[in-house]
Design an enzyme around this catalytic site. Structure first.
Site, short mmCIF file in Angstrom:
data_model
loop_
_atom_site.label_atom_id
_atom_site.label_comp_id
_atom_site.label_asym_id
_atom_site.label_seq_id
_atom_site.Cartn_x
_atom_site.Cartn_y
_atom_site.Cartn_z
N ARG A 85 -19.48 -4.52 -11.41
CA ARG A 85 -18.91 -5.74 -12.01
C ARG A 85 -17.63 -5.32 -12.72
NH1 ARG A 85 -21.85 -10.41 -15.43
NH2 ARG A 85 -22.20 -11.00 -13.26
N HIS B 259 -17.43 -13.88 -6.82
CA HIS B 259 -18.81 -13.59 -7.23
C HIS B 259 -19.72 -13.88 -6.03
CE1 HIS B 259 -22.05 -12.69 -9.77
NE2 HIS B 259 -21.99 -13.66 -10.66
N GLN C 110 -23.60 -14.38 -6.34
CA GLN C 110 -23.92 -15.69 -6.90
C GLN C 110 -23.90 -16.76 -5.81
OE1 GLN C 110 -24.63 -16.38 -10.35
NE2 GLN C 110 -25.36 -18.21 -9.34
N ASP D 130 -19.30 -24.40 -14.00
CA ASP D 130 -19.32 -23.06 -14.59
C ASP D 130 -18.53 -23.15 -15.90
OD1 ASP D 130 -19.48 -20.30 -15.05
OD2 ASP D 130 -17.97 -19.76 -13.54
N CYS E 217 -24.10 -21.41 -12.59
CA CYS E 217 -24.45 -19.99 -12.37
C CYS E 217 -25.04 -19.35 -13.62
CB CYS E 217 -23.22 -19.22 -11.91
SG CYS E 217 -21.85 -19.30 -13.07
N ARG F 92 -31.04 -15.25 -7.51
CA ARG F 92 -30.14 -14.10 -7.52
C ARG F 92 -30.90 -12.86 -7.04
NH1 ARG F 92 -25.68 -13.67 -10.75
NH2 ARG F 92 -25.50 -11.66 -9.71
N1 CP Z 1 -24.50 -15.59 -13.23
C1 CP Z 1 -24.33 -14.31 -13.61
O1 CP Z 1 -23.71 -13.49 -12.92
O2 CP Z 1 -24.91 -14.00 -14.81
P1 CP Z 1 -24.71 -12.66 -15.66
O3 CP Z 1 -23.25 -12.65 -16.10
O4 CP Z 1 -25.64 -12.77 -16.81
O5 CP Z 1 -24.99 -11.48 -14.78
N1 NVA Z 2 -16.88 -17.43 -14.26
C1 NVA Z 2 -17.78 -16.71 -15.11
C2 NVA Z 2 -19.05 -16.40 -14.38
C3 NVA Z 2 -20.06 -15.62 -15.15
C4 NVA Z 2 -21.28 -15.29 -14.36
C5 NVA Z 2 -17.11 -15.44 -15.61
O1 NVA Z 2 -16.45 -14.78 -14.82
O2 NVA Z 2 -17.25 -15.13 -16.79
#
Ligand code: CP
Ligand code: NVA
Length: 305
Positions: free
Chosen positions: A102, A129, A132, A224, A264, A292
């Site tokens: 990530r 993502h 997701q 989101d 999400c 997920r």
């Molecule tokens: N939706 C998602 O990726 O959640 P986290 O940021 O908690 O991993």
């Molecule tokens: N768009 C959000 C998604 C988190 C899972 C972010 O990038 O923070």
């Protein structure tokens, strides 16, 4: 070496294969428990940002399949600071069988994949993502029975989550209508790429600024956060720009009567979604979160067996 970096890299056939595998692993887990398909395998998980779902679902998923997962926190790795991204990729590849990362800059995921000698999975970047989106289409298929011809309305920021949903919808024949404030629409290059995929699947991809128009006839409303991780300095400006884009009961009542509401998570309740909607009868946000794990197990099994 195969990786899972973007939905755009996956063929429709491959996506359906992953969805079917996720469905089967989920059913098997609930009935008798999974077989140890990843016995002895290890996943290294690099995080530059916080996480609840991604970390726990990957970790539990590996465990259920007989493998292990190793959490490498932002403070430990300091990707690109303490050590170059190519060196991290080459070193980790000597210890683990797959890497999930990530990151902020999407280019870091691409570099990891370039230098790793094991598969790399994108666990969120500023651009996309894909894990997701795979879990989301799994959830929609479970609830609606089919994806082709369904309409997904995405209301809010044209961000990483939106980008991956655009690719997934376009590849799998779902219509998708985005309503974002001016200046926060999806990148035109992403839209053009998604429309290319949509031409092949026969779906329609629309980007506009009117939430009411987007949700008309929708089977799914998706939202989101307005401020993604890394954009915290823009919070106030974004709060003002996005206020008319809240998913509330009034907006939900303009979609199909049985519409699914998706997010999400994590949610900023009272901003992009009200408590009433997030906890209401249309909401499937916790099924999404569970999926997920099932979707990612399918990705892992596909890449590692
Ligand atoms: N939706 C998602 O990726 O959640 P986290 O940021 O908690 O991993
Ligand atoms: N768009 C959000 C998604 C988190 C899972 C972010 O990038 O923070």
């Amino acid at each position: 070496m195969r990786h899972f970096l973007s939905i755009a890299d996956q063929s429709a056939v491959q996506l359906v294969k992953l969805l079917d595998l996720a469905r089967d692993l989920k059913a098997e887990l609930k009935a008798v428990g999974n077989k140890s398909l990843l016995q002895g395998k290890a996943l290294g998980m690099i995080f530059q940002k916080p996480s609840l779902r991604t970390r726990v679902s990957f970790e539990r998923g590996m465990e259920q399949l007989g493998g292990t997962a190793m959490y490498l926190s932002p403070a430990e790795i300091k990707l690109g600071e303490r050590e170059s991204v190519p060196d991290v990729a080459r070193v980790l590849s000597r210890y683990v069988d797959a890497i999930m990362a990530r990151v902020f800059a999407h280019s870091d995921i691409v570099t990891l994949a370039e230098y790793a000698t094991v598969p790399v999975i994108n666990g969120l970047s500023d651009l996309s993502h894909p894990c997701q989106a795979l879990a989301d289409v799994l959830t929609i298929r479970e609830k609606l029975g089919a994806l082709k011809g369904a309409k997904l309305a995405y209301v809010g920021d044209g961000n990483n989550v939106c980008n991956s949903l655009l690719f997934a919808a376009a590849k799998l024949g779902m219509n998708m209508s985005v309503a974002a404030p001016q200046g926060y629409e999806p990148d035109p290059a992403i839209l053009a790429q998604a429309r290319g995929f949509a031409a092949a699947s026969g779906s329609q991809i629309i980007s506009g600024n009117d939430p009411g128009q987007a949700v008309a006839g929708a089977d799914v409303i998706y939202t989101d956060v307005w401020t993604s991780m890394g954009q915290e300095a823009e919070t106030q400006v974004r709060l003002n720009a996005f206020r008319p884009y809240q998913v509330n009961q009034r907006l939900v009542s303009r979609a199909k009567p049985e519409v699914l509401v998706m997010h999400c998570l994590p949610a900023h309740r009272g901003e992009e979604i009200t408590d009433e909607v997030a906890d209401g009868p249309h909401s499937v946000v916790f099924d999404q979160a569970e999926n997920r794990m099932h979707a990612q197990k399918a990705i892992l099994v596909d890449l590692l067996t």
